[in-house]
Design an enzyme around this catalytic site. Structure first.
Site, mmCIF file in Angstrom:
data_model
loop_
_atom_site.group_PDB
_atom_site.id
_atom_site.type_symbol
_atom_site.label_atom_id
_atom_site.label_comp_id
_atom_site.label_asym_id
_atom_site.label_seq_id
_atom_site.Cartn_x
_atom_site.Cartn_y
_atom_site.Cartn_z
ATOM 1 N N CYS A 149 0.827 -1.195 0.000
ATOM 2 C CA CYS A 149 0.000 0.000 0.000
ATOM 3 C C CYS A 149 0.865 1.250 0.000
ATOM 4 C CB CYS A 149 -0.876 -0.019 1.242
ATOM 5 S SG CYS A 149 -1.616 -1.629 1.486
ATOM 6 N N TRP A 205 -4.009 -1.906 -1.266
ATOM 7 C CA TRP A 205 -4.027 -3.009 -2.236
ATOM 8 C C TRP A 205 -4.313 -4.240 -1.399
ATOM 9 C CZ3 TRP A 205 -1.526 -7.619 -3.263
ATOM 10 C CH2 TRP A 205 -1.549 -8.077 -4.581
ATOM 11 N N GLU A 235 9.863 -10.548 -21.845
ATOM 12 C CA GLU A 235 9.537 -9.203 -21.369
ATOM 13 C C GLU A 235 8.409 -8.598 -22.202
ATOM 14 O OE1 GLU A 235 9.655 -7.447 -18.998
ATOM 15 O OE2 GLU A 235 9.567 -5.361 -19.601
ATOM 16 N N ASN A 273 1.171 -1.060 6.170
ATOM 17 C CA ASN A 273 1.584 -1.683 4.912
ATOM 18 C C ASN A 273 2.321 -2.965 5.251
ATOM 19 O OD1 ASN A 273 2.474 -2.310 2.374
ATOM 20 N ND2 ASN A 273 3.763 -0.492 2.114
ATOM 21 N N GLY A 274 1.933 -4.071 4.628
ATOM 22 C CA GLY A 274 2.587 -5.351 4.891
ATOM 23 C C GLY A 274 1.569 -6.393 5.312
ATOM 24 N N GLU A 316 0.288 -7.513 -18.878
ATOM 25 C CA GLU A 316 -0.072 -6.740 -17.687
ATOM 26 C C GLU A 316 -0.827 -5.460 -17.995
ATOM 27 O OE1 GLU A 316 3.239 -5.614 -15.184
ATOM 28 O OE2 GLU A 316 4.511 -5.310 -16.915
ATOM 29 N N LYS A 357 4.794 -7.348 -20.721
ATOM 30 C CA LYS A 357 4.248 -5.988 -20.906
ATOM 31 C C LYS A 357 2.845 -6.070 -21.500
ATOM 32 C CE LYS A 357 6.296 -4.129 -18.874
ATOM 33 N NZ LYS A 357 7.535 -4.451 -18.259
ATOM 34 N N HIS A 414 7.815 -28.144 -29.604
ATOM 35 C CA HIS A 414 7.772 -29.121 -28.508
ATOM 36 C C HIS A 414 6.461 -29.029 -27.722
ATOM 37 C CE1 HIS A 414 11.822 -30.344 -29.336
ATOM 38 N NE2 HIS A 414 12.178 -29.068 -29.362
ATOM 39 N N LYS A 451 2.967 -1.478 -7.864
ATOM 40 C CA LYS A 451 4.320 -1.182 -8.326
ATOM 41 C C LYS A 451 5.387 -1.834 -7.456
ATOM 42 C CE LYS A 451 7.355 1.100 -10.808
ATOM 43 N NZ LYS A 451 7.621 0.516 -12.130
ATOM 44 N N ARG A 511 1.084 2.240 -6.122
ATOM 45 C CA ARG A 511 1.510 1.142 -5.244
ATOM 46 C C ARG A 511 0.370 0.174 -4.934
ATOM 47 N NH1 ARG A 511 6.254 2.584 -2.838
ATOM 48 N NH2 ARG A 511 6.076 0.933 -1.313
#
Ligand code: F6R
Length: 587
Positions: A4, A72, A465, A98-99, A472, A469, A488, A582, A29
């Site tokens: 958060c 979050w 990558e 936060n946590g 997300e 991108k 395969h 983030k 965040r």
């Protein structure tokens, strides 16, 4: 309580307003709900809402001191009751967190009979402090006692109606004190403080601080002795943390990339050489990182092998522990992280250091936990990265690894030349006409069910990558593959009109990747070729000038832009993808 954002001030003209604007800067965040509490007329007043911050002002009275939070969710759904700040039964104490409090179930038993408004672990802490205050008359000491009971990686900020200061405690999640005499502040990150002050103190794990307009007193949980912390000066500007006229941070940060690379080519040679020396000296070397940063590490693995003939392993942060048997006093752990707060990366470094290994980190945020934990740090100097999807930090990490690989081969100047070539190539991609074409492609493929991205060698991490991108920010299912792997199994998924991005640079992978693409085309897939030259088998062609070993940099930029335009074409906000935050400060 997840990843958060925390923002607080001790003496503002209008604390609610300042905190709201601070929270907006922190929304990246975590942002499924938010809340603010202020101390007005001796009483605490609060406002909480679910969803994004949609208001331009609060309905709170003008007051000097306050705390705010963007949430979050981890424990408990997205409801007003679970949004922070949380209050105790008296309504006199407000807490933001936060946590995750790992032992919250045990602690919950200690507050039986208390009235809880939601289902969060955070609220329990507010009530524990309330209970402690029945015997301990000093808020600072009461918080200290309670925080000592908590387990996990956390940050707490407490405000109480009857005490003229805030208490901030850190056991893991980041907390930064904004040093502004007469008006000290607190935040989860430096960037949100820039409009107020550039002087900051990073709280360390195990520290607790009393913060009033003219007081900053820091102690450890276990002692009453004052700790004199270093005040650091941040050289980022407030402008560098703004959108600077771009519609989104993601696009702004994509456009920052040429100057980020120019800066690296001009100022990171010495550090890259040192990194090369440390690698040459070590017995076994692991680069550790998560997500996008882990793909930068994988790219580094190919670059060190190809350019310097050196085996440098890459490992995902959360998987690093399983290499235990190989990590010792002769090992080198190179951690890669934009934020410097990613818990799995941090823990990997602690783990390596505990076994006597040396730790060097490539990190963007000066003063971050990783910066402080590492024996040596190479700052990415990419400027604040605010969009959830990492762009410029990826390029910066790869560019520094590329320079280090060349340095090991005693060809640093050639590395500099390659980075400059890549910078020119990126400028061409960022040109208006090129962008217009990418936008058109995005509109064409916006309804795709899934996309594949192929590459070989160093273009394999580029493919991973690119897929990340696209996934997300546009929510289109995208998978990156080593082109040789298709047959395969994965090829079973290709059908009519499946778009397939193919990285076909001017290197030893060209012929093989083209034949991999043929296999896709033969099954009806559409090929979008990203290459230095057109090929008859490309259905769409995105030119990227050859930049030698650094071609991965412009190649990834093409994918970043495509992902961005896919998000726009689908009506999404690329800066704030659902379910993502983030800074991943929980395990
Ligand atoms: C993806 C993304 C994440 C981060 C990862 C590590 O676009 O941004 O995958 O790369 O969470 O973050 P840092 O680099 O801050 O350690």
């Amino acid at each position: 309580m997840g990843m958060c954002g925390i923002f607080a001030t001790t003496n503002d003209q209008d604390a609610g307003k300042t905190i709201l604007s601070g929270l907006k800067k922190l929304e990246y965040r975590g942002y499924d709900s938010w809340g603010i509490a202020v101390k007005g007329g001796g009483k605490l007043r609060s406002q909480k809402q679910t969803g994004r911050i949609a208001v331009s002002k609060t309905n709170l009275p003008k007051s000097k001191m306050g705390i705010g939070h963007t949430r979050w969710a981890t424990h408990g759904g997205v409801t007003i009751g679970n949004a922070h700040p949380h209050f105790d039964c008296t309504g006199k104490l407000a807490l933001i967190h936060n946590g995750i409090v790992d032992n919250y179930q045990d602690l919950e038993k200690k507050v039986k009979g208390h009235e809880l408004a939601g289902e969060t672990d955070s609220e329990i802490i507010a009530h524990l402090i309330e209970k402690e205050l029945k015997t301990e008359k000093d808020l600072f000491l009461a918080v200290k006692k309670v925080v000592r009971l908590t387990e996990g990686y956390n940050a707490f900020v407490v405000m109480h109606q009857d005490f003229p200061y805030l208490v901030a405690a850190k056991t893991g999640s980041p907390l930064v004190i904004g040093v502004k005499p007469g008006e000290n502040l607190l935040s989860s990150d430096v960037a949100s403080l820039l409009g107020h002050t550039k002087q900051v103190i990073f709280l360390e794990d195990g520290q607790i601080a009393k913060i009033a307009p003219d007081v900053i007193r820091i102690e450890s949980y276990t002692s009453a002795k004052e700790i004199k912390s270093v005040v650091q000066t941040i050289n980022w500007t407030a402008k560098s943390a703004s959108k600077s006229g771009f519609p989104h941070f993601m696009l702004k940060e994509i456009y920052d990339q040429p100057s980020v690379l120019t800066n690296i080519a001009e100022s990171k040679v010495k550090e890259a050489r040192e990194l090369g020396k440390a690698i040459a000296k070590a017995k076994n070397i692991f680069m550790v990182a998560c997500g996008t940063a882990s793909y930068a590490a994988l790219a580094g693995q190919y670059l060190f092998a190809g350019i310097a003939g050196k085996q440098v392993n890459s490992a995902i942060g959360s998987e690093f522990y399983y290499y235990d048997g190989f990590i010792n006093t002769r090992s080198l752990c190179i951690a890669l992280s934009q934020s410097g707060e990613t818990i799995d990366t941090l823990q990997s470094v602690k783990f390596a250091k505990d076994r006597g290994a040396k730790a060097i980190s490539l990190v963007n945020v000066k003063g971050s936990s990783l910066d402080r934990l590492s024996d040596e740090t190479i700052l990415l100097t990419a400027g604040p990265e605010k969009a959830v999807a990492s762009t410029k930090a990826f390029l910066a990490k790869v560019a520094i690894l590329l320079l280090a690989a060349h340095a090991m081969n005693r060809k640093t100047p050639h590395g500099v030349i390659e980075i400059k070539q890549a910078t020119r190539a990126i400028r061409r991609i960022l040109d208006f006409k090129y962008q217009k074409y990418l936008k058109k492609l995005a509109v064409k493929f916006k309804h795709s069910h899934s996309m594949f991205i192929l590459g070989r060698g160093v273009s394999y991490p580029a493919a991973l990558e690119a897929a990340l991108k696209i996934k997300e920010v546009s929510y289109i299912h995208a998978e990156g593959f080593a082109a040789g792997e298709l047959k395969h199994g994965v090829i079973a998924l290709v059908n009519q009109n499946t778009p397939c991005l193919v990285f076909a640079p001017n290197d030893e992978t060209y012929r093989d990747v083209i034949s991999g693409a043929m296999e896709v085309k033969a099954r009806g897939g559409l090929i979008i070729g990203i290459s230095h030259k057109p090929n008859p088998m490309f259905d769409f062609y995105l030119p990227v000038p050859d930049s030698g070993n650094s071609t991965i940099l412009p190649n990834v930029v093409v994918a970043q832009c495509l992902a961005y335009y896919l998000a726009l074409a689908r009506g999404l906000d690329p800066d704030m993808p659902r379910n993502l935050a983030k800074s991943v400060t929980v395990k």
